[in-house]
Design an enzyme around this catalytic site. Sequence first.
Site, PDB file in Angstrom:
ATOM      1  CG  HIS A  82      -2.123   0.869   1.069  1.00  0.00           C
ATOM      2  ND1 HIS A  82      -2.068   2.254   1.021  1.00  0.00           N
ATOM      3  CD2 HIS A  82      -3.428   0.543   0.929  1.00  0.00           C
ATOM      4  CE1 HIS A  82      -3.295   2.732   0.869  1.00  0.00           C
ATOM      5  NE2 HIS A  82      -4.133   1.717   0.808  1.00  0.00           N
ATOM      6  N   GLY A 172       7.198  10.221   9.499  1.00  0.00           N
ATOM      7  CA  GLY A 172       6.777  10.823   8.250  1.00  0.00           C
ATOM      8  C   GLY A 172       5.771  11.933   8.359  1.00  0.00           C
TER       9      GLY A 172
END
Length: 298
Positions: A82, A172
């Site tokens: 993904h 992130g």
Amino acid sequence: MKKLVQCVPNYSEGKNLEIIEKIAAPFKNNKNIKFMGCEPDPDYNRTVITVIGEPDDIIEAVVQSVGIAEELIDMRIQRGEHLRMGATDVIPFIPIKNITMSECVDISKVVAKKISESFNIPTFLYEESSTAPNRYSLPSIRKGEFEGMIEKLKLDEWQPDFGERSPHPTAGVTAVGGRMPLIAYNINLDTTNINIAKEISKAIRFSSGGFKFIQAGPAEIKEKGYVQVTMNIKDFKKNPIYRVFETVKMEAKRYGVNVIGSEIIGSVSIEALSDSIQYYLGLENFSVEKIIENELLK
């Protein structure tokens, strides 16, 4: 009257069940939150959690959960099928009962700000919460994935809505937003050829000339020996499940490939399923009012 919001956070961990359990704990431990499901996928290396509750309870739990993910997930080594840009990749808020989309947007802004300030994770507001046209679409925000965020955040048009112009070194970037209900739907093909899934995805997704309200892409499920066309159906009333399913079957025949199954990730409404029941059984004058469980929920 109680205001109920649904939250469906997606985390970039689908293999380590111990980590997943810790991430889910803030939701499970709050008696005021309805924990509807936790769906880890080792091939995607991703987990989707679905919860419903009052705004304050959901806000508190999701921020706690993001903090746990920030500690336990290292995006520098994370790999999966993904697309992803953060340890907590995306957090949508969906109006369920006695709550407006505008209120969901307000909730998303509170959560995005808290995440940035508490964990130094840059956050983008997307869909109905977006602050610029290029930020409406989650795929546009996520483009480049975790590895590309260092350079992307330096661009003027990609300054985060909250936080520094540099991704968290291990967690992130996270997207947060209000959106309407969608169906996360995957269709399995009896082939290992990822290029076939790519071509079929192009045929059905709106950005490549396919169906409006459909986002789609390919995924390789190595452990099970097949590929998927993975998608979001963003408005099942305009493009129902059966229509997409039958189109993928038709396109697959061009390549000598068969559809061998499908799956829904997260929750789905009775109305969305009833459309397909009517289609495949050829039912006349059928409606969700004929479903007993639907009457019990009133």
